[in-house]
Design an enzyme around this catalytic site. Structure first.
Site, short mmCIF file in Angstrom:
data_model
loop_
_atom_site.label_atom_id
_atom_site.label_comp_id
_atom_site.label_asym_id
_atom_site.label_seq_id
_atom_site.Cartn_x
_atom_site.Cartn_y
_atom_site.Cartn_z
N GLY A 47 0.89 -1.09 -0.22
CA GLY A 47 0.13 -0.03 -0.15
C GLY A 47 0.85 1.09 -0.01
O GLY A 47 0.42 2.49 -0.71
N GLU A 102 4.35 3.69 6.29
CA GLU A 102 3.35 2.94 6.31
C GLU A 102 2.20 3.86 5.21
O GLU A 102 2.31 4.99 5.47
CB GLU A 102 2.63 2.62 7.69
N ASP A 103 1.22 3.23 4.68
CA ASP A 103 0.39 3.75 4.05
C ASP A 103 -0.87 4.29 4.76
O ASP A 103 -1.27 5.57 4.96
CB ASP A 103 -0.33 3.18 2.81
N ASP A 106 -4.51 1.55 11.03
CA ASP A 106 -6.26 1.38 11.16
C ASP A 106 -6.15 0.98 12.77
O ASP A 106 -6.21 1.87 13.82
CB ASP A 106 -6.69 0.34 10.26
N LYS A 134 -6.46 6.38 11.45
CA LYS A 134 -7.85 6.37 11.66
C LYS A 134 -7.63 6.39 13.24
O LYS A 134 -7.72 5.35 13.86
CB LYS A 134 -8.51 4.99 11.22
N PHE A 156 -13.47 3.17 5.04
CA PHE A 156 -12.53 2.53 4.05
C PHE A 156 -12.17 3.31 3.00
O PHE A 156 -12.86 3.93 2.45
CB PHE A 156 -13.33 1.20 3.54
N ASP A 163 -5.67 -0.24 -1.83
CA ASP A 163 -6.38 -0.89 -2.84
C ASP A 163 -7.71 -1.42 -2.24
O ASP A 163 -7.97 -1.43 -1.03
CB ASP A 163 -5.74 -2.08 -3.32
N ARG A 169 -5.05 1.14 -6.76
CA ARG A 169 -3.97 1.52 -6.23
C ARG A 169 -3.51 2.81 -7.16
O ARG A 169 -2.54 3.55 -6.77
CB ARG A 169 -2.99 0.44 -6.15
P1 XMP Z 1 -4.00 -2.28 10.99
O1 XMP Z 1 -5.61 -2.43 11.47
O2 XMP Z 1 -3.23 -3.34 11.22
O3 XMP Z 1 -4.37 -2.09 9.47
O4 XMP Z 1 -3.52 -0.78 11.55
C1 XMP Z 1 -3.11 -1.46 8.82
C2 XMP Z 1 -3.08 -2.25 7.47
O5 XMP Z 1 -4.37 -2.55 6.87
C3 XMP Z 1 -4.45 -1.86 5.42
N1 XMP Z 1 -5.84 -0.94 5.92
C4 XMP Z 1 -6.31 -0.32 4.61
N2 XMP Z 1 -6.36 -0.66 3.23
N3 XMP Z 1 -7.97 0.59 3.09
C5 XMP Z 1 -6.85 0.00 2.47
O6 XMP Z 1 -6.78 -0.08 1.22
C6 XMP Z 1 -8.11 0.95 4.05
O7 XMP Z 1 -9.07 1.96 4.58
C7 XMP Z 1 -7.41 0.32 5.07
N4 XMP Z 1 -7.20 0.53 6.46
C8 XMP Z 1 -6.06 -0.53 6.75
C9 XMP Z 1 -3.19 -1.31 5.25
O8 XMP Z 1 -2.64 -2.18 4.42
C10 XMP Z 1 -2.35 -1.25 6.33
O9 XMP Z 1 -1.08 -1.36 6.44
MG MG Z 2 -0.42 -1.89 3.80
#
Ligand code: XMP
Ligand code: MG
Length: 180
Positions: A47, A102-103, A106, A134, A156, A163, A169
């Site tokens: 990502g 990181e992208d 969450d 978030k 989301f 993606d 992407r």
């Molecule tokens: P966590 O919950 O581990 O999640 O902090 C982090 C990873 O989950 C993916 N992620 C997303 N990917 N849209 C996406 O396309 C979203 O809204 C989203 N939220 C979490 C992402 O790969 C991230 O590294």
């Molecule tokens: Mg990611």
């Protein structure tokens, strides 16, 4: 303008100009903070590939770049508690100043997992930089997360590297799912 990706509809959330502005500002912060060492930027694929590419062009201190590949969403629109560790970081980070890129953060599970794993390899320091956060989804605070591009609602998002079912992407802007 609304767009459709697979079965879902998305609407614009953050445009390319804003992303570029924030990326430049974060780059300046990193340039200020890493003048005394040669940091290793660790990009978390997939990502963050566009963010890493744009951010690294703003860095004007000597630095190195390495990658790891983790997955937590794989296909859906909610975070999975189980993290898939696809490609390990190969570079030796002993005694190095590491900056994870990181992208999106969450629940924070992915970043916690990676920080713990890399800490065990005895770097001199670890911080993290995420384009998106978030805050209301974050389960535990992450003190290493020092650089954040944008805080968003618990929605989301796709585009600019992110993606839905591997699509979207390539979009220049970030979009959110309609009707969250
Ligand atoms: P966590 O919950 O581990 O999640 O902090 C982090 C990873 O989950 C993916 N992620 C997303 N990917 N849209 C996406 O396309 C979203 O809204 C989203 N939220 C979490 C992402 O790969 C991230 O590294
Ligand atoms: Mg990611």
């Amino acid at each position: 303008m609304k767009i459709k990706i697979a079965d879902l509809e998305f609407e614009p959330l953050i445009n390319e100009t804003l992303i570029t502005e924030r990326t430049k500002a974060i780059g300046q912060q990193l340039n200020n903070d890493y003048q005394q060492s040669i940091p290793v930027f660790v990009g978390v694929l997939n990502g963050s590939f566009l963010f890493i590419a744009d951010l690294i062009k703003q860095i004007d201190v000597p630095c190195e770049i390495a990658f790891t590949k983790l997955a937590s969403y794989y296909g859906g629109t909610t975070s999975k508690l189980k993290i898939r560790d696809d490609i390990d970081l190969i570079m030796d980070i002993t005694g190095r100043d590491v900056v994870i890129i990181e992208d999106i953060v969450d629940t924070g599970n992915t970043l916690h997992y990676l920080i713990d794993k890399l800490k065990a390899r005895n770097p001199s320091s670890i911080t993290a930089c995420s384009l998106l956060l978030k805050p209301s989804a974050l389960l535990n605070p992450i003190k290493e997360l020092k650089y954040v591009g944008f805080e968003i609602e618990n929605e989301f998002v796709v585009g600019y590297g992110l993606d839905y079912q591997e699509r979207g992407r390539n979009l220049r802007d970030i979009y959110k799912k309609v009707g969250y």
